[in-house]
Design a protein around this motif. Structure first.
Motif, PDB file in Angstrom:
ATOM      1  N   ARG A 197      -2.966  -1.286 -13.434  1.00  0.00           N
ATOM      2  CA  ARG A 197      -3.904  -0.744 -12.462  1.00  0.00           C
ATOM      3  C   ARG A 197      -4.494  -1.864 -11.598  1.00  0.00           C
ATOM      4  NH1 ARG A 197      -8.481   1.177 -15.299  1.00  0.00           N
ATOM      5  NH2 ARG A 197      -9.086   2.364 -13.473  1.00  0.00           N
ATOM      6  N   ASN A 198      -4.145  -3.103 -11.917  1.00  0.00           N
ATOM      7  CA  ASN A 198      -4.735  -4.256 -11.256  1.00  0.00           C
ATOM      8  C   ASN A 198      -3.960  -4.606  -9.988  1.00  0.00           C
ATOM      9  OD1 ASN A 198      -4.901  -7.316 -10.808  1.00  0.00           O
ATOM     10  ND2 ASN A 198      -6.606  -6.939 -12.203  1.00  0.00           N
ATOM     11  N   LYS A 199      -4.702  -4.911  -8.902  1.00  0.00           N
ATOM     12  CA  LYS A 199      -4.079  -5.208  -7.610  1.00  0.00           C
ATOM     13  C   LYS A 199      -3.146  -6.413  -7.695  1.00  0.00           C
ATOM     14  CE  LYS A 199      -5.227  -6.438  -2.833  1.00  0.00           C
ATOM     15  NZ  LYS A 199      -6.318  -6.757  -1.895  1.00  0.00           N
ATOM     16  N   ASP A 200      -3.588  -7.481  -8.377  1.00  0.00           N
ATOM     17  CA  ASP A 200      -2.760  -8.695  -8.490  1.00  0.00           C
ATOM     18  C   ASP A 200      -1.440  -8.415  -9.193  1.00  0.00           C
ATOM     19  OD1 ASP A 200      -4.653 -10.215  -7.197  1.00  0.00           O
ATOM     20  OD2 ASP A 200      -5.632 -10.888  -9.044  1.00  0.00           O
ATOM     21  N   VAL A 201      -1.496  -7.584 -10.233  1.00  0.00           N
ATOM     22  CA  VAL A 201      -0.270  -7.262 -10.976  1.00  0.00           C
ATOM     23  C   VAL A 201       0.668  -6.425 -10.123  1.00  0.00           C
ATOM     24  CG1 VAL A 201       0.656  -6.074 -12.994  1.00  0.00           C
ATOM     25  CG2 VAL A 201      -1.418  -7.419 -13.203  1.00  0.00           C
ATOM     26  N   LYS A 202       0.105  -5.464  -9.392  1.00  0.00           N
ATOM     27  CA  LYS A 202       0.938  -4.636  -8.522  1.00  0.00           C
ATOM     28  C   LYS A 202       1.635  -5.484  -7.468  1.00  0.00           C
ATOM     29  CE  LYS A 202      -1.691  -0.326  -8.945  1.00  0.00           C
ATOM     30  NZ  LYS A 202      -2.549   0.652  -8.245  1.00  0.00           N
ATOM     31  N   GLU A 203       0.888  -6.420  -6.858  1.00  0.00           N
ATOM     32  CA  GLU A 203       1.478  -7.279  -5.840  1.00  0.00           C
ATOM     33  C   GLU A 203       2.558  -8.179  -6.436  1.00  0.00           C
ATOM     34  OE1 GLU A 203      -1.688  -9.377  -3.946  1.00  0.00           O
ATOM     35  OE2 GLU A 203      -2.379  -7.628  -2.801  1.00  0.00           O
ATOM     36  N   ALA A 204       2.308  -8.668  -7.650  1.00  0.00           N
ATOM     37  CA  ALA A 204       3.315  -9.501  -8.323  1.00  0.00           C
ATOM     38  C   ALA A 204       4.572  -8.695  -8.617  1.00  0.00           C
ATOM     39  CB  ALA A 204       2.737 -10.072  -9.617  1.00  0.00           C
ATOM     40  N   LEU A 205       4.395  -7.426  -9.004  1.00  0.00           N
ATOM     41  CA  LEU A 205       5.542  -6.555  -9.303  1.00  0.00           C
ATOM     42  C   LEU A 205       6.344  -6.284  -8.048  1.00  0.00           C
ATOM     43  CD1 LEU A 205       7.080  -4.795 -11.303  1.00  0.00           C
ATOM     44  CD2 LEU A 205       5.474  -2.937 -10.811  1.00  0.00           C
ATOM     45  N   TRP A 206       5.647  -5.973  -6.934  1.00  0.00           N
ATOM     46  CA  TRP A 206       6.372  -5.727  -5.670  1.00  0.00           C
ATOM     47  C   TRP A 206       7.121  -6.978  -5.237  1.00  0.00           C
ATOM     48  CZ3 TRP A 206       6.114  -1.328  -7.017  1.00  0.00           C
ATOM     49  CH2 TRP A 206       5.034  -0.473  -6.969  1.00  0.00           C
ATOM     50  N   LYS A 207       6.513  -8.131  -5.460  1.00  0.00           N
ATOM     51  CA  LYS A 207       7.156  -9.388  -5.066  1.00  0.00           C
ATOM     52  C   LYS A 207       8.430  -9.613  -5.856  1.00  0.00           C
ATOM     53  CE  LYS A 207       6.276 -14.376  -4.787  1.00  0.00           C
ATOM     54  NZ  LYS A 207       5.282 -15.463  -5.055  1.00  0.00           N
ATOM     55  N   VAL A 208       8.386  -9.367  -7.163  1.00  0.00           N
ATOM     56  CA  VAL A 208       9.570  -9.534  -8.003  1.00  0.00           C
ATOM     57  C   VAL A 208      10.663  -8.548  -7.610  1.00  0.00           C
ATOM     58  CG1 VAL A 208      10.457  -9.273 -10.357  1.00  0.00           C
ATOM     59  CG2 VAL A 208       8.334 -10.522  -9.955  1.00  0.00           C
ATOM     60  N   LEU A 209      10.240  -7.328  -7.235  1.00  0.00           N
ATOM     61  CA  LEU A 209      11.210  -6.296  -6.835  1.00  0.00           C
ATOM     62  C   LEU A 209      11.696  -6.463  -5.409  1.00  0.00           C
ATOM     63  CD1 LEU A 209       9.539  -3.138  -8.442  1.00  0.00           C
ATOM     64  CD2 LEU A 209      11.479  -4.452  -9.310  1.00  0.00           C
ATOM     65  N   GLY A 210      11.078  -7.442  -4.695  1.00  0.00           N
ATOM     66  CA  GLY A 210      11.505  -7.694  -3.327  1.00  0.00           C
ATOM     67  C   GLY A 210      10.937  -6.749  -2.308  1.00  0.00           C
ATOM     68  N   ILE A 211       9.808  -6.102  -2.673  1.00  0.00           N
ATOM     69  CA  ILE A 211       9.153  -5.160  -1.761  1.00  0.00           C
ATOM     70  C   ILE A 211       7.972  -5.872  -1.138  1.00  0.00           C
ATOM     71  CG2 ILE A 211       7.977  -2.941  -1.525  1.00  0.00           C
ATOM     72  CD1 ILE A 211       9.462  -2.036  -4.027  1.00  0.00           C
TER      73      ILE A 211
END
Length: 310
Positions: free
Chosen positions: A291-305
């Motif tokens: 639910r954390n913004k930093d984690v979501k951004e890190a996940l999108w970055k890893v997925l290339g989004i």
């Protein structure tokens, strides 16, 4: 440690949920889904915490340890439960039972201590923000993480050592080798052993729970001083979700381990155990990080989004 005397050529039969055959297929489906979510969520947290520099903070350092704990904790019981529910094999060897008991107690005790450490980390972040980086130094984080694992190991050694007694019977009315169920098979009076175990369990369950509640009480007091209503709502929402998971874990564990053995219901105990072996490990990634913004951004970055408009 003395050897347990059993009558099934060195093994036990795990009854599991065979008393409710109509539930076994439903439980198999739901537990398979929950286990898959647990593996995905906790593995994601560990990977993201390693690859994204923004997550190289004390909070995510401890969350990585919690995720690894939850992966090990569920894997020590759930695969066997799924085999049990499928009806393929309901037996476990003597050595397997002792190993499972030791591992579950170690991981459970470690999680109890680690949750205290994480509550202290949040307390330092909210109540001592100007000194947070000084208080939660990399060295202290390493020491606290090691202390959590050592605490869980010592707890397991004590309780497993106290179980060195002859057992009469080979049928365990549970889906894994749980301490209260094994005590019910004891061939002798367990009053003295239960008293010693109660002290050990109170130290590893009640004391950490009290420290966690104390930390969050101080956090709540600090948040009430915040003038921004939006800031208050965000802080209370985060603390409330954390306390929900902590309450599920400690509440179910205290119910199982701190009540007298003669009052322990094996049928109820099986369903209660699902909370701290399956439900809590699945919820931890959702509550603490996804639910954390930093984690979501890190996940999108890893997925290339991309997350920005550049």
């Amino acid at each position: 440690m003395g050897k347990l005397n059993i009558t099934l050529d060195g093994g036990f039969i795990l009854v599991g949920f065979s008393d409710w055959p109509q539930l076994e297929l439903l439980l198999f489906i739901f537990i398979s889904i929950f286990y898959s979510l647990t593996l995905f969520g906790n593995t994601s947290i560990i990977i993201l915490s390693q690859v994204d520099l923004r997550l190289h903070t004390p909070m995510y350092f401890f969350l990585s340890h919690l995720s690894f704990l939850d992966l090990c904790y569920t894997t020590s019981t759930v695969p066997q439960l799924l085999v049990n529910l499928s009806g393929l094999d309901r037996t476990i060897s003597y050595g397997g039972c002792v190993a499972q008991l030791f591992i579950v107690l170690t991981l459970g005790g470690t999680e109890c201590v680690l949750l205290v450490v994480m509550a202290f980390d949040r307390y330092a972040a909210v109540c001592r923000p100007l000194h947070y980086t000084t208080i939660m130094s990399p060295l202290l984080c390493q020491v606290l993480a090691i202390a959590s694992w050592v605490g869980g190991l010592v707890n397991s050694l004590i309780q497993t050592g106290l179980m060195a007694m002859p057992l009469c019977g080979h049928q365990l009315n549970h889906f894994f080798c749980e301490m209260p169920v094994l005590l019910k098979l004891a061939c002798k009076d367990t009053g003295e052993i239960e008293a010693k175990m109660f002290v050990a369990r109170a130290f590893i369950l009640v004391f950490p729970a009290a420290l966690i509640l104390g930390s969050y009480a101080n956090i709540a007091r600090a948040v009430l001083k915040v003038k921004s209503m939006a800031g208050r709502r965000k802080a209370f929402g985060t603390c409330g979700s954390h306390l929900l998971v902590v309450s599920l874990f400690f509440g179910s564990a205290i119910y199982t381990y701190l009540q007298p053995i003669h009052k322990y219901s094996e049928n109820e105990g099986k369903f209660v155990a699902l909370f701290y072996t399956i439900i809590t490990p699945m919820l931890n990634p959702l509550i603490y990080t996804l639910r954390n913004k930093d984690v979501k951004e890190a996940l999108w970055k890893v997925l290339g989004i991309g997350t920005d408009s550049e």
